[in-house]
Design an enzyme around this catalytic site. Sequence first.
Site, mmCIF file in Angstrom:
data_model
loop_
_atom_site.group_PDB
_atom_site.id
_atom_site.type_symbol
_atom_site.label_atom_id
_atom_site.label_comp_id
_atom_site.label_asym_id
_atom_site.label_seq_id
_atom_site.Cartn_x
_atom_site.Cartn_y
_atom_site.Cartn_z
ATOM 1 C CB SER A 1 -72.012 -74.397 -12.246
ATOM 2 O OG SER A 1 -70.814 -73.823 -12.733
ATOM 3 C CE LYS B 1 -71.948 -69.762 -13.530
ATOM 4 N NZ LYS B 1 -72.290 -71.008 -12.814
#
Length: 258
Positions: A72, A143
């Site tokens: 990701s 993230k």
Amino acid sequence: MDTEPQHSERDPSSTPATGKEEGSRSVRMPGLPEFLRDLSWRRAAVLGVLGTASLLLFSAFVVQPFLIPSGSMEPGLQVGDRVLVNKLAYRFGTEPRRGDVVVFDGTGSFVQEPAPENPLTGLAHGAAAALGLAEPAETDFVKRVVGVGGDRVVCCDEGGKVEVNGRAIEERYVYFGDAPSSAPFDIVVPSGTLWVMGDHRSNSRDSRDHLGEPGGGTVPVDKVIGRVDWIGWPLGRWTSLEPTDAFRDVRDPDGAHG
């Protein structure tokens, strides 16, 4: 001439100290080598325990290895990378900034409360994860911070870019070929929370996927574990994560530069 060798009795008290004599003394102390071996093993075990405890304490309060379990955050972070998370980055009044790559506990925002597990299993896995030897807990995520409290984050503008407080962001860290977002959104980030997104936008479940859930997809600042500052393993990828300048022209909602 008498050439026969002469034999004489030697006084035992005159026998010099020799290695053989010392050896005969050691025979009178059975078990000594075994004791020394046991002592060495005990010392090694104690040193091992102390070393592991020191690493765990260092990991708990200073720098924690974190195994990247998914793609990701590609291309910057690859599957299998072990990154080093700076846990002091936000300990002294400093809060996450736009562009920071952070590790956070997604409990209550990205995931619901996890089911209870066997305490011993959980402890062992937690210790291995803290040393970067196992995948992180399913509630831990990595993230990039795109918006902080008070920011208005919109996707997408006429040029197809993410806007923060009306400023289009040139996100050069996004995975090549990915759009900034395939799903439109327009959110004002609540105070004390963060809007976070993966760099591999088409392969990341992030704030966009939790808009309709409690918290609206944002992550509380107090759930941030630390900032990713280095890639520590494999050695061929050892490097520091350079801060991005993508947000340098973004102003805070009050008009000041962020």
